[in-house]
Design a protein around this motif. Structure first.
Motif, PDB file in Angstrom:
ATOM      1  N   SER A  74      10.015  -0.833  15.914  1.00 25.31           N
ATOM      2  CA  SER A  74      11.133   0.097  15.802  1.00 25.31           C
ATOM      3  C   SER A  74      12.393  -0.648  16.218  1.00 25.31           C
ATOM      4  O   SER A  74      12.343  -1.833  16.527  1.00 25.31           O
ATOM      5  N   TYR A  75      13.531   0.074  16.224  1.00 20.89           N
ATOM      6  CA  TYR A  75      14.764  -0.561  16.682  1.00 20.89           C
ATOM      7  C   TYR A  75      15.487   0.353  17.658  1.00 20.89           C
ATOM      8  O   TYR A  75      15.274   1.552  17.696  1.00 20.89           O
ATOM      9  N   TYR A  76      16.335  -0.268  18.472  1.00 22.68           N
ATOM     10  CA  TYR A  76      17.103   0.456  19.485  1.00 22.68           C
ATOM     11  C   TYR A  76      18.163   1.344  18.837  1.00 22.68           C
ATOM     12  O   TYR A  76      18.842   0.942  17.898  1.00 22.68           O
ATOM     13  N   ASN A 127      23.168  -4.411  20.355  1.00 27.46           N
ATOM     14  CA  ASN A 127      22.452  -4.331  19.080  1.00 27.46           C
ATOM     15  C   ASN A 127      22.849  -5.456  18.128  1.00 27.46           C
ATOM     16  O   ASN A 127      22.264  -5.600  17.069  1.00 27.46           O
ATOM     17  N   ALA A 144      14.616  -8.254  21.857  1.00 27.06           N
ATOM     18  CA  ALA A 144      13.573  -7.247  21.677  1.00 27.06           C
ATOM     19  C   ALA A 144      13.021  -6.809  23.023  1.00 27.06           C
ATOM     20  O   ALA A 144      13.152  -7.506  24.031  1.00 27.06           O
ATOM     21  N   PRO A 160       8.594  -0.620  23.805  1.00 27.81           N
ATOM     22  CA  PRO A 160       8.944   0.803  23.757  1.00 27.81           C
ATOM     23  C   PRO A 160       7.873   1.663  24.426  1.00 27.81           C
ATOM     24  O   PRO A 160       6.730   1.245  24.555  1.00 27.81           O
ATOM     25  N   PHE A 193       4.814   2.710  19.217  1.00 35.34           N
ATOM     26  CA  PHE A 193       5.418   1.441  18.819  1.00 35.34           C
ATOM     27  C   PHE A 193       5.027   0.336  19.793  1.00 35.34           C
ATOM     28  O   PHE A 193       4.796   0.583  20.976  1.00 35.34           O
ATOM     29  N   ASP A 250      10.284  -3.098  20.256  1.00 30.25           N
ATOM     30  CA  ASP A 250      11.595  -2.543  19.914  1.00 30.25           C
ATOM     31  C   ASP A 250      12.525  -3.714  19.615  1.00 30.25           C
ATOM     32  O   ASP A 250      12.752  -4.548  20.494  1.00 30.25           O
ATOM     33  N   TYR A 253      16.117  -6.198  13.456  1.00 37.36           N
ATOM     34  CA  TYR A 253      15.417  -5.270  12.558  1.00 37.36           C
ATOM     35  C   TYR A 253      15.955  -5.392  11.133  1.00 37.36           C
ATOM     36  O   TYR A 253      15.192  -5.492  10.176  1.00 37.36           O
TER      37      TYR A 253
END
Length: 122
Positions: A33-35, A52, A57, A88, A93, A96, A102
């Motif tokens: 996933s991503y922040y 970001n 990660a 995360p 997940f 992250d 991402y």
């Protein structure tokens, strides 16, 4: 002639600076996933200010400072990130990624679940 020699040298250097290297497989099918943007400026678990726009990660077990190659299993694109946070902690997940990381490997057609290979850079 001198320009040709410089061009050849630069081409060789660029070829050597790719993501080729020695990697150790860590997780063959991790869910990424991503922040969210709301985390920009907050402190990560190792004390750094999160951004970001960096290639970083979060992972629950890999040590801080670990360089990890993350490869999208659906398209083969990869990125090298530095682990600087824990998580995360939701959604099943495993890693992250910062949005920058991402977006470098995501398949634009499918932005839902991304399964990745995680390798530790030696």
């Amino acid at each position: 002639m001198k320009r040709l020699a410089i061009l050849i040298l630069l081409t060789a250097l660029v070829g050597c600076s790719s993501s080729k290297g020695s990697f150790t497989k860590y997780d063959g099918s991790a869910k990424a996933s991503y922040y969210a943007d709301k985390f920009n400026g907050r402190r990560t678990a190792n004390g750094e200010k999160f951004s970001n726009s960096k290639l970083t990660a979060a992972h629950r077990k890999l040590p801080f400072g670990t360089k990890a190659k993350v490869t999208n299993l659906s398209n083969g694109k990869s990125v090298i990130v530095t682990i600087n946070d824990r998580g995360p902690f939701s959604g099943g997940f495993d890693i992250d990624l910062s949005k920058k990381a991402y977006n470098k490997i995501v398949d634009r057609k499918s932005r839902k679940n991304m399964y990745v290979l995680i390798e530790v850079v030696k």
